[in-house]
Scaffold this motif. Structure first.
Motif, PDB file in Angstrom:
ATOM      1  N   ARG A   1       0.867  -1.182   0.000  1.00 44.33           N
ATOM      2  CA  ARG A   1       0.000   0.000   0.000  1.00 44.33           C
ATOM      3  C   ARG A   1       0.903   1.231   0.000  1.00 44.33           C
ATOM      4  NH1 ARG A   1      -2.023  -4.142   2.490  1.00 44.33           N
ATOM      5  NH2 ARG A   1      -0.660  -3.883   4.293  1.00 44.33           N
ATOM      6  N   GLY A   2       0.856   1.974  -1.093  1.00 43.97           N
ATOM      7  CA  GLY A   2       1.795   3.069  -1.302  1.00 43.97           C
ATOM      8  C   GLY A   2       1.236   4.429  -0.950  1.00 43.97           C
ATOM      9  N   GLY A   3       1.968   5.455  -1.397  1.00 45.46           N
ATOM     10  CA  GLY A   3       1.522   6.825  -1.203  1.00 45.46           C
ATOM     11  C   GLY A   3       1.958   7.443   0.108  1.00 45.46           C
ATOM     12  N   ARG A   4       2.960   6.845   0.783  1.00 47.41           N
ATOM     13  CA  ARG A   4       3.447   7.421   2.028  1.00 47.41           C
ATOM     14  C   ARG A   4       4.971   7.480   2.000  1.00 47.41           C
ATOM     15  NH1 ARG A   4       1.778   3.071   6.607  1.00 47.41           N
ATOM     16  NH2 ARG A   4       3.209   4.293   7.885  1.00 47.41           N
TER      17      ARG A   4
ATOM     18  N   THR B   1       9.830   8.594  -2.800  1.00 49.84           N
ATOM     19  CA  THR B   1       8.666   8.649  -1.914  1.00 49.84           C
ATOM     20  C   THR B   1       8.587   9.950  -1.116  1.00 49.84           C
ATOM     21  OG1 THR B   1       9.813   7.599  -0.049  1.00 49.84           O
ATOM     22  CG2 THR B   1       8.751   6.134  -1.662  1.00 49.84           C
TER      23      THR B   1
ATOM     24  N   GLN C   1       8.921  11.423 -11.092  1.00 51.11           N
ATOM     25  CA  GLN C   1       8.303  12.502 -10.323  1.00 51.11           C
ATOM     26  C   GLN C   1       9.034  13.837 -10.494  1.00 51.11           C
ATOM     27  OE1 GLN C   1       5.324  11.578  -8.972  1.00 51.11           O
ATOM     28  NE2 GLN C   1       5.982   9.732 -10.079  1.00 51.11           N
TER      29      GLN C   1
ATOM     30  N   PRO D   1       1.768  11.015 -11.746  1.00 49.51           N
ATOM     31  CA  PRO D   1       1.354  10.230 -10.578  1.00 49.51           C
ATOM     32  C   PRO D   1       1.415   8.733 -10.898  1.00 49.51           C
ATOM     33  CG  PRO D   1      -0.193  12.008 -11.034  1.00 49.51           C
ATOM     34  CD  PRO D   1       0.708  11.926 -12.214  1.00 49.51           C
TER      35      PRO D   1
ATOM     36  N   HIS E   1       0.212   4.833 -10.055  1.00 51.38           N
ATOM     37  CA  HIS E   1      -0.926   4.136  -9.437  1.00 51.38           C
ATOM     38  C   HIS E   1      -0.589   2.660  -9.299  1.00 51.38           C
ATOM     39  CE1 HIS E   1      -1.869   2.600 -13.439  1.00 51.38           C
ATOM     40  NE2 HIS E   1      -1.847   3.852 -13.899  1.00 51.38           N
TER      41      HIS E   1
ATOM     42  N   ALA F   1       5.688   4.318  -3.812  1.00 56.54           N
ATOM     43  CA  ALA F   1       5.445   5.705  -4.195  1.00 56.54           C
ATOM     44  C   ALA F   1       4.060   5.889  -4.817  1.00 56.54           C
ATOM     45  CB  ALA F   1       6.520   6.171  -5.185  1.00 56.54           C
ATOM     46  N   ALA F   2       3.446   4.801  -5.252  1.00 55.08           N
ATOM     47  CA  ALA F   2       2.174   4.869  -5.976  1.00 55.08           C
ATOM     48  C   ALA F   2       0.985   4.921  -5.018  1.00 55.08           C
ATOM     49  CB  ALA F   2       2.046   3.658  -6.893  1.00 55.08           C
ATOM     50  N   GLU F   3      -0.116   5.451  -5.517  1.00 55.37           N
ATOM     51  CA  GLU F   3      -1.371   5.436  -4.768  1.00 55.37           C
ATOM     52  C   GLU F   3      -2.065   4.102  -4.980  1.00 55.37           C
ATOM     53  OE1 GLU F   3      -2.583   7.575  -2.649  1.00 55.37           O
ATOM     54  OE2 GLU F   3      -0.923   8.999  -2.915  1.00 55.37           O
TER      55      GLU F   3
ATOM     56  N   GLU G   1      -3.061  -0.088  -3.813  1.00 53.25           N
ATOM     57  CA  GLU G   1      -2.449  -1.322  -3.342  1.00 53.25           C
ATOM     58  C   GLU G   1      -1.910  -2.134  -4.519  1.00 53.25           C
ATOM     59  OE1 GLU G   1      -3.440  -5.127  -0.389  1.00 53.25           O
ATOM     60  OE2 GLU G   1      -4.759  -3.361  -0.480  1.00 53.25           O
TER      61      GLU G   1
END
Length: 455
Positions: free
Chosen positions: A26-29, A268, A338, A397, A399, A420-422, A424
C-alpha cells in the motif's frame, strides 16, 4: 506493516533463486527511518572464492545474509571447503580439504549465480581442473564468457566444451600473460586477478575495471601475499607468487544498496539514513542525486538522504567506474518519474536493462525507450552498439499495479515504485531481490513501508 510470514532471509530455494513470495504494498506514504548496509555483494562473493588460493584459513567480515552468499558458500562446500559462521557477520573459510566436484553438484547451485566462472583460476592452481556448468544470473543482457575464456587461454589453460558445460585444465601449468580486455569488464578483471596471482611470471592487464570492489579484491589478495600494482590508464600488473596464505578482511560497504535506499527516499519524498554508507565510493552517484533535487548529509557512520524541494530532470549516462553505475539507474528512474521535466537515461553497459520500465509505464509513468540509444551533443560516454536510452517525462502520478520482478535491481525498483504509488500493488517473485538485499522485508518495515507478504 502486517507481515503474514517473517522475513526469512536468503533461504535458497532452487537454481533460479526465486522464492515465489508475493508482496501486497500500500503506497503513497514517505519512507522514513534508518537502514544498515553491510559488505558489498560484488566483493564478498569474490573474496570467498579467493579463499581457495590460501594455504591457511581466511576470515571475511561484514558478510551480508543474502542468497548470492549462500550460493557461493554451497559451491565452496561441494568443493570441500569448510565454511563456518563467526561472530558479527563474519565467516571462516578453510580450503585445506578442497577437492574436485562433479558437474551435477556444481549445477545444482550455479543456476542462480554467475560466480562459478570465477572459480576457474583458483581451482586450476589448487586441483589442476575446473568444471563450469551453464551460467545463470539476472536476465539484463548478454554477458558473454568469451572474455573469461580468452584470458584463461592466455594463461595456458585448455578449454573443452561438452554437453555438461566447460572443462578447463592446465596440463603445463599457468604462466603470466599480456592481456588487454575489449571492454573494462568487472568479471573478466576479477578472473585475471584470481588467476594471475599464482601464475608463473608477470601478468599485465590492460583496460582493466577499476571499481571500488575490484580495488578491495586487490587488497584481499595483497593480504594473502600477492604482488599487485596499479598503473595509470587502467593497467594492472601482477607478479605471480608460489604460495598465498589466508586473509582477515572487512568487506567494503555495498554502494549499490546504499544508492537504492537513497533513491527510495527521493521517490517517496521521505528521509532515510543509510548506516555504513561512505562518501568516497559514491561521489558520482551523489552528484547526480543532488542535481536531481536530492539532499544528503555525510556523517561519520553513514549518509542521510532526502529531497530538497521539487525533483529536477537530469541526463545520465551509465558507464564503468568512475562513471555512473548501471545498477544505480533503475531505482533512480523511479524517482525521475516525479521530476518536473524530461530526463534522459543512457544505458551503455547492458542492452536489456531498460526492459523493466514497461511495468512503470503500466503504473502511469511516461517513459519511452529508444532501443538504439540517442545521439546528443552532451554525451561524454562513447556510444556502444548495444546501448539504449529511456526518456522520462514527469511528473506523472503513479498508481497501483500487479507486477512481476524481472531481476535484482529492477525488482527493488518495482517495490519502490509501488511504495510511491497510490493504491495497493502486488509485486510477485520478490525472492530475486534477496540475491543482493539483506533482510529486505525488515528494512522495509524499518522505514515505515506498509505491506503484507501474501505468498
Amino acid at each position: 506493516m502486517r507481515a503474514l510470514v517473517p522475513d526469512a532471509g536468503p533461504a535458497y530455494s532452487g537454481p533460479a533463486g526465486e522464492s515465489g513470495e508475493v508482496l501486497s504494498i500500500r503506497g503513497g506514504r514517505p519512507l522514513r527511518g534508518d537502514v544498515e548496509v553491510k559488505g558489498a555483494k560484488n566483493l564478498v562473493t569474490k573474496a570467498m572464492v579467493a579463499a581457495l588460493l590460501g594455504e591457511t584459513p581466511s576470515v571475511l567480515r561484514d558478510v551480508p545474509d543474502i542468497s548470492d552468499v549462500q550460493i557461493v558458500r554451497s559451491l565452496l562446500e561441494v568443493h570441500g571447503v569448510r565454511v563456518e559462521d563467526g561472530e558479527g557477520g563474519s565467516i571462516h573459510l578453510d580450503p585445506s580439504g578442497a577437492a574436485t566436484a562433479h558437474f551435477e553438484e556444481i549445477d545444482a547451485y550455479a543456476g542462480a549465480s554467475r560466480i562459478p566462472i570465477l572459480f576457474c583460476g583458483p581451482l586450476l592452481h589448487l586441483l589442476g581442473e575446473a568444471l563450469i556448468p551453464d551460467l545463470g544470473g539476472c536476465r539484463i543482457g548478454d554477458r558473454p564468457i568469451n572474455f573469461h575464456m580468452d584470458a584463461l587461454r592466455a594463461f595456458g589453460a585448455v578449454v573443452d566444451k561438452s554437453y555438461e558445460g566447460i572443462r578447463i585444465t592446465a596440463p603445463d601449468g599457468l604462466h603470466g600473460a599480456k592481456i588487454e580486455l575489449p571492454y573494462p569488464s568487472v568479471g573478466a578483471t576479477e578472473q585475471v586477478l584470481l588467476t594471475a596471482v599464482k601464475a608463473k611470471g608477470v601478468t599485465e592487464l590492460r583496460n582493466a575495471a577499476i571499481e571500488p570492489e575490484i580495488m578491495d579484491l586487490i587488497a584481499v589478495l595483497q593480504k594473502m601475499g600477492a604482488i599487485i600494482s596499479y598503473e595509470p590508464n587502467r593497467v594492472i600488473l601482477i607478479e605471480g607468487v608460489d604460495s598465498l596464505r589466508g586473509y582477515d578482511h572487512r568487506a567494503i560497504f555495498d554502494r549499490n544498496e546504499a544508492a537504492s535506499w537513497a533513491c527510495a527516499a527521493l521517490a517517496t519524498d521521505g528521509e532515510i539514513f543509510v548506516r555504513g554508507a561512505k562518501q568516497q565510493e559514491m561521489l558520482t552517484f551523489l552528484n547526480v542525486f543532488r542535481k536531481a533535487g536530492g539532499w544528503f548529509d555525510v556523517q561519520e557512520d553513514g549518509i542521510r538522504f532526502r529531497r530538497d524541494g521539487a525533483l529536477k530532470p537530469v541526463m545520465v549516462e551509465t558507464d564503468v567506474h568512475p562513471g555512473f553505475m548501471t545498477d544505480w539507474q533503475q531505482p533512480l528512474i523511479v524517482a525521475l518519474t516525479q521530476a518536473e521535466g524530461t530526463s534522459v537515461v543512457h544505458e551503455t553497459v547492458y542492452e536489456n536493462r531498460l526492459g523493466f520500465t514497461a511495468a512503470l509505464v503500466q503504473m502511469g509513468a511516461d517513459i519511452v525507450v529508444h532501443p538504439q540509444g540517442i545521439d546528443s551533443p552532451d554525451r561524454r560516454v562513447p556510444r556502444r552498439s548495444l546501448e539504449q536510452a529511456a526518456v522520462i517525462n514527469g511528473p506523472t502520478p503513479l498508481h497501483a499495479a500487479d507486477v512481476v520482478v524481472p531481476d535484482l535491481r529492477g525488482g527493488y525498483s518495482y517495490v519502490i515504485a509501488a511504495l510511491a504509488a497510490e493504491g495497493e500493488s502486488v509485486v510477485r517473485n520478490i525472492g530475486i531481490i534477496r540475491r543482493g538485499y539483506e533482510k529486505f522485508l525488515a528494512k522495509l518495515d524499518a522505514v515505515g513501508a506498509d505491506f503484507d507478504v501474501i505468498g
